[in-house]
Design a protein around this motif. Structure first.
Motif, mmCIF file in Angstrom:
data_model
loop_
_atom_site.group_PDB
_atom_site.id
_atom_site.type_symbol
_atom_site.label_atom_id
_atom_site.label_comp_id
_atom_site.label_asym_id
_atom_site.label_seq_id
_atom_site.Cartn_x
_atom_site.Cartn_y
_atom_site.Cartn_z
ATOM 1 N N SER A 213 0.819 -1.214 0.000
ATOM 2 C CA SER A 213 0.000 0.000 0.000
ATOM 3 C C SER A 213 0.855 1.268 0.000
ATOM 4 N N TRP A 215 3.783 1.494 -1.740
ATOM 5 C CA TRP A 215 4.683 1.475 -2.890
ATOM 6 C C TRP A 215 4.553 2.724 -3.755
ATOM 7 N N ALA A 216 3.350 3.241 -3.873
ATOM 8 C CA ALA A 216 3.162 4.428 -4.724
ATOM 9 C C ALA A 216 4.025 5.589 -4.244
ATOM 10 N N GLU A 223 0.951 6.877 -9.228
ATOM 11 C CA GLU A 223 -0.069 5.877 -8.928
ATOM 12 C C GLU A 223 -0.216 4.845 -10.043
ATOM 13 N N VAL A 224 -0.161 5.321 -11.295
ATOM 14 C CA VAL A 224 -0.356 4.417 -12.434
ATOM 15 C C VAL A 224 0.753 3.369 -12.492
ATOM 16 N N SER A 225 2.018 3.832 -12.446
ATOM 17 C CA SER A 225 3.154 2.901 -12.497
ATOM 18 C C SER A 225 3.165 1.999 -11.276
ATOM 19 N N ALA A 226 2.918 2.601 -10.103
ATOM 20 C CA ALA A 226 2.933 1.821 -8.859
ATOM 21 C C ALA A 226 1.880 0.721 -8.893
ATOM 22 N N ASN A 227 0.681 1.043 -9.344
ATOM 23 C CA ASN A 227 -0.384 0.049 -9.403
ATOM 24 C C ASN A 227 -0.076 -1.051 -10.412
ATOM 25 N N SER A 228 0.527 -0.662 -11.534
ATOM 26 C CA SER A 228 0.883 -1.654 -12.553
ATOM 27 C C SER A 228 1.935 -2.617 -12.027
ATOM 28 N N LEU A 230 2.640 -3.129 -8.793
ATOM 29 C CA LEU A 230 2.027 -3.847 -7.672
ATOM 30 C C LEU A 230 1.192 -5.025 -8.168
ATOM 31 N N LYS A 231 0.412 -4.791 -9.209
ATOM 32 C CA LYS A 231 -0.455 -5.833 -9.748
ATOM 33 C C LYS A 231 0.338 -7.044 -10.198
ATOM 34 N N LYS A 235 0.452 -10.585 -7.873
ATOM 35 C CA LYS A 235 -0.658 -11.223 -8.584
ATOM 36 C C LYS A 235 -0.940 -12.640 -8.106
#
Length: 245
Positions: A213, A215-216, A223-228, A230-231, A235
């Motif tokens: 949580s 990492w962003a 947020e976009v890179s972090a979520n990508s 993280l996913k 996974k």
């Protein structure tokens, strides 16, 4: 031709074929008291088995060296619940020890505080995997810095290096996001590696002492890179190591 001379000739032929372990096994068996009692199938099994074991052992050592894990004392058998630490979910280390996650191209995210045993588990899995898989272990910061520098200096060599990392069955990135990534180029490289390996169903292990949580905030608040990232990193398997107080 005497039996002794025939054995010497066969051993010489094996040496010429670069089957030295097999040649030695044949000569050792010939000079033992068992030689005249051993049937042909057993003889073949023993001398070929000796060569096979030697080659498998050498291949394992070569893989450890290429993986940067040569000499690592870590053992997956030591990764179990104890008075020092326990692993969540229950029996996860036994599940991972089968190495089915590599065959299936699944990722592992290992979380826990400093000195909890994250690196030990990751390296133990890496050593275990070297028996049959191509593995490489890196500290994440050094990994990203070296790739960014290579990309700037020689893009063709960078592409070759990326192709090498894509061929690995298992890539281990230790100390993942230990410090904030302030270079946008490193974020792009990290995303490229995680994305391409995910597309190819190649396994990656990341070890981090930071909760996903957060990492962003460690990735330029992107947020976009972090979520990508993280996913892809979380996974499949997420392992939490909790030290016992």
């Amino acid at each position: 031709m005497r039996k002794n001379d025939r054995i010497e000739d066969i051993a010489s032929c094996l040496q010429e074929l670069k089957l030295s372990t097999m040649a030695d096994a044949l000569q050792n068996l010939y000079h033992s008291k068992r030689f005249d009692e051993v049937d042909h199938v057993t003889l073949l099994d023993e001398i070929i088995g000796a060569e096979y074991d030697a080659r498998v052992s050498q291949q394992f050592e070569n893989r450890l060296k290429r993986a940067k894990l040569y000499g690592s004392p870590q053992s997956i058998e030591n990764c179990r619940d104890s008075t020092e630490r326990f692993y969540l979910p229950k029996d996860i280390t036994s599940t991972l020890a089968t190495l089915d996650f590599i065959q299936d191209g699944l990722n592992i995210c290992i979380l826990g505080p400093s000195d909890s045993g994250k690196s030990y588990l990751a390296r133990a899995l890496g050593v275990h995997a070297c028996v049959k898989y191509r593995v490489c272990y890196h500290h994440c910061e050094e990994f990203l810095e070296s790739l960014v520098a290579l990309k700037k200096a020689d893009y063709q060599k960078y592409q070759k290096k990326i192709r090498h990392y894509m061929k690995l069955d298992l890539l281990i990135l230790d100390d993942f996001l230990l410090h904030t990534i302030t270079d946008e180029r490193e974020i792009k490289v990290l995303f490229e590696v995680m994305e391409k390996r995910s597309e190819l169903s190649k396994s990656t292990i990341v070890c981090s002492q930071r909760e996903p949580s957060s990492w962003a905030s460690m990735i330029l608040n992107d947020e976009v890179s972090a979520n990508s990232i993280l996913k892809r990193a979380t996974k499949h398997y997420t392992v939490v190591i909790q030290p016992q107080n």
